[in-house]
Design a protein around this motif. Structure first.
Motif, PDB file in Angstrom:
ATOM      1  N   TYR A  37     -15.385  26.063  25.823  1.00  0.00           N
ATOM      2  CA  TYR A  37     -15.189  24.693  26.303  1.00  0.00           C
ATOM      3  C   TYR A  37     -16.547  23.990  26.380  1.00  0.00           C
ATOM      4  O   TYR A  37     -17.537  24.586  26.784  1.00  0.00           O
ATOM      5  CB  TYR A  37     -14.528  24.698  27.677  1.00  0.00           C
ATOM      6  N   SER A  38     -16.565  22.715  26.021  1.00  0.00           N
ATOM      7  CA  SER A  38     -17.827  21.982  25.941  1.00  0.00           C
ATOM      8  C   SER A  38     -17.587  20.500  26.189  1.00  0.00           C
ATOM      9  O   SER A  38     -16.486  19.995  25.994  1.00  0.00           O
ATOM     10  CB  SER A  38     -18.455  22.192  24.564  1.00  0.00           C
ATOM     11  N   LEU A  39     -18.655  19.818  26.610  1.00  0.00           N
ATOM     12  CA  LEU A  39     -18.598  18.362  26.777  1.00  0.00           C
ATOM     13  C   LEU A  39     -19.430  17.640  25.726  1.00  0.00           C
ATOM     14  O   LEU A  39     -19.635  16.434  25.827  1.00  0.00           O
ATOM     15  CB  LEU A  39     -19.097  17.973  28.178  1.00  0.00           C
ATOM     16  N   LYS A  40     -19.908  18.366  24.744  1.00  0.00           N
ATOM     17  CA  LYS A  40     -20.752  17.739  23.723  1.00  0.00           C
ATOM     18  C   LYS A  40     -19.969  16.670  22.965  1.00  0.00           C
ATOM     19  O   LYS A  40     -18.872  16.911  22.481  1.00  0.00           O
ATOM     20  CB  LYS A  40     -21.293  18.784  22.767  1.00  0.00           C
ATOM     21  N   GLY A  41     -20.561  15.489  22.877  1.00  0.00           N
ATOM     22  CA  GLY A  41     -19.933  14.390  22.161  1.00  0.00           C
ATOM     23  C   GLY A  41     -18.860  13.670  22.936  1.00  0.00           C
ATOM     24  O   GLY A  41     -18.282  12.700  22.448  1.00  0.00           O
ATOM     25  N   MET A  42     -18.587  14.121  24.161  1.00  0.00           N
ATOM     26  CA  MET A  42     -17.536  13.487  24.954  1.00  0.00           C
ATOM     27  C   MET A  42     -18.072  12.329  25.780  1.00  0.00           C
ATOM     28  O   MET A  42     -19.257  12.260  26.088  1.00  0.00           O
ATOM     29  CB  MET A  42     -16.882  14.515  25.890  1.00  0.00           C
ATOM     30  N   LYS A  43     -17.184  11.452  26.181  1.00  0.00           N
ATOM     31  CA  LYS A  43     -17.515  10.363  27.081  1.00  0.00           C
ATOM     32  C   LYS A  43     -17.762  10.941  28.475  1.00  0.00           C
ATOM     33  O   LYS A  43     -16.895  11.604  29.049  1.00  0.00           O
ATOM     34  CB  LYS A  43     -16.363   9.362  27.107  1.00  0.00           C
ATOM     35  N   LEU A  44     -18.928  10.677  29.043  1.00  0.00           N
ATOM     36  CA  LEU A  44     -19.289  11.269  30.336  1.00  0.00           C
ATOM     37  C   LEU A  44     -19.192  10.293  31.505  1.00  0.00           C
ATOM     38  O   LEU A  44     -19.512  10.661  32.635  1.00  0.00           O
ATOM     39  CB  LEU A  44     -20.713  11.835  30.263  1.00  0.00           C
ATOM     40  N   VAL A  45     -18.750   9.078  31.238  1.00  0.00           N
ATOM     41  CA  VAL A  45     -18.642   8.099  32.324  1.00  0.00           C
ATOM     42  C   VAL A  45     -17.769   8.607  33.471  1.00  0.00           C
ATOM     43  O   VAL A  45     -18.150   8.504  34.642  1.00  0.00           O
ATOM     44  CB  VAL A  45     -18.110   6.750  31.800  1.00  0.00           C
ATOM     45  N   PRO A  46     -16.586   9.187  33.199  1.00  0.00           N
ATOM     46  CA  PRO A  46     -15.740   9.644  34.325  1.00  0.00           C
ATOM     47  C   PRO A  46     -16.406  10.703  35.189  1.00  0.00           C
ATOM     48  O   PRO A  46     -16.310  10.656  36.416  1.00  0.00           O
ATOM     49  CB  PRO A  46     -14.488  10.188  33.618  1.00  0.00           C
TER      50      PRO A  46
END
Length: 336
Positions: A37-46
């Motif tokens: 699982y990763s947050l790379k490239g995801m929108k991090l505003v939330p």
């Protein structure tokens, strides 16, 4: 009296089941990052909005990158590495956008915890079962899985290069200009953050001016005002020993009475205000304390308006700061 006989086989089975239950009870872990699982490239505003309020007191254990590695034991450098692997972004940029301190390891651990929780909710690789065991996670040393995984089904392709900043990615994903997204994120300060910022501006500008103007007649070769802060000016006043406080130098707030209104008493009040802000562990000043300090300093500045006779009244400057809308740049200057 009836004596029940239990066969050795049944006895062993009961023993091992009991041992298993006790072992599982002792091994309950906080959430662990799910495998790949990763947050790379995801929108991090939330997740940045989740981070902004700070760590709740009720939180008992912090989420982990892997089950063997306690987040509570990580230092700043290790946390920065984990954040980079998980999001592709720098820890200090996330700190800046979420309004958290970039030199507090406790805040950094809270950020990593929040990112892991968010990754477990929304960072699944495309096509992977959502019910992956939380205990089956990838350690920090192996980053190839995160680097090569396709994005989750609802993620939009991101054309950002490796050199893009977090602000650039957020702006692209939100279809807003960089200025708009930064304004949206940075200008949403809490009332307590605004209180702290305003009190910091009062101390850095007005209170330092007071000490400088008071010292100038007794020290002809005083440095320029821009080179003098409260610490330097207080030290000069104390060494000069002209305006002696009612309860001597260097005492706590508790020994200064409301009836202590000598110039030396007000010098001590300035020192204590500066120290309270400077040594605060959080960028936060509640309304009750803010109003208390405001009233103390308002009375103090009225006295110095009479004594120093500044060209511009200190109380006018105070009222201007209290009434103004604080900008993101001003908050950042006080915070740093």
């Amino acid at each position: 009296m009836v004596i029940l006989s239990i066969s050795p086989k049944v006895e062993r089975r009961v023993y091992w089941r009991t041992a298993a239950v006790l072992t599982l009870t002792k091994m309950v872990l906080p959430p662990v990052l799910k495998k790949r699982y990763s947050l790379k490239g995801m929108k991090l505003v939330p997740v940045i909005k989740r981070i902004r309020p700070g760590q709740p007191e009720s939180l008992k254990g912090l989420a982990r990158m892997n089950k063997e590695l306690k987040t509570e034991n990580l230092n700043m450098e290790e946390i920065a590495q984990h954040v980079k692997v998980l999001t592709g972004e720098d820890l200090d940029e996330i700190c800046q956008l979420s309004g958290r301190s970039d030199d507090d390891v406790g805040e950094a651990r809270w950020i990593l915890h929040s990112l892991i929780i968010y990754a477990n909710e929304f960072g699944q690789p495309k096509g992977q079962d959502l019910q992956v065991s939380e205990g089956d996670s990838a350690p920090i040393q192996s980053t190839s899985d995160m680097d090569t995984q396709p994005k989750a089904g609802k993620r939009k392709p991101d054309s950002s290069t490796a050199s893009d900043t977090l602000e650039d990615r957020i702006a692209s994903l939100e279809k807003k200009t960089k200025v708009e997204i930064i304004t949206e994120l940075k200008d949403k300060f809490t009332k307590e953050e605004i209180n702290f910022s305003k009190m910091g501006m009062i101390a850095l500008n007005i209170l330092a001016d007071v000490l400088y103007d008071l010292l100038k007649p007794d020290k002809p070769y005083l440095r320029p005002r821009c080179d003098c802060d409260i610490t330097y000016l207080y030290s000069d006043h104390r060494n000069l020993n002209k305006h002696i406080p009612s309860n001597s130098w260097g005492g706590p707030w508790q020994i200064i009475l409301t009836t202590d209104i000598a110039i030396g008493d007000d010098i001590e009040r300035i020192r204590l205000t500066r120290n309270e802000l400077q040594h605060s562990r959080i960028f936060h000043l509640d309304d009750k304390r803010f109003n208390k300090l405001r009233n103390i300093l308002s009375d103090l500045l009225k006295r110095f308006d009479q004594h120093n006779k500044p060209t511009r009244l200190y109380t006018d400057h105070l009222n201007e700061i209290l009434a103004k809308t604080i900008s993101a740049e001003e908050v950042k200057s006080i915070k740093n």
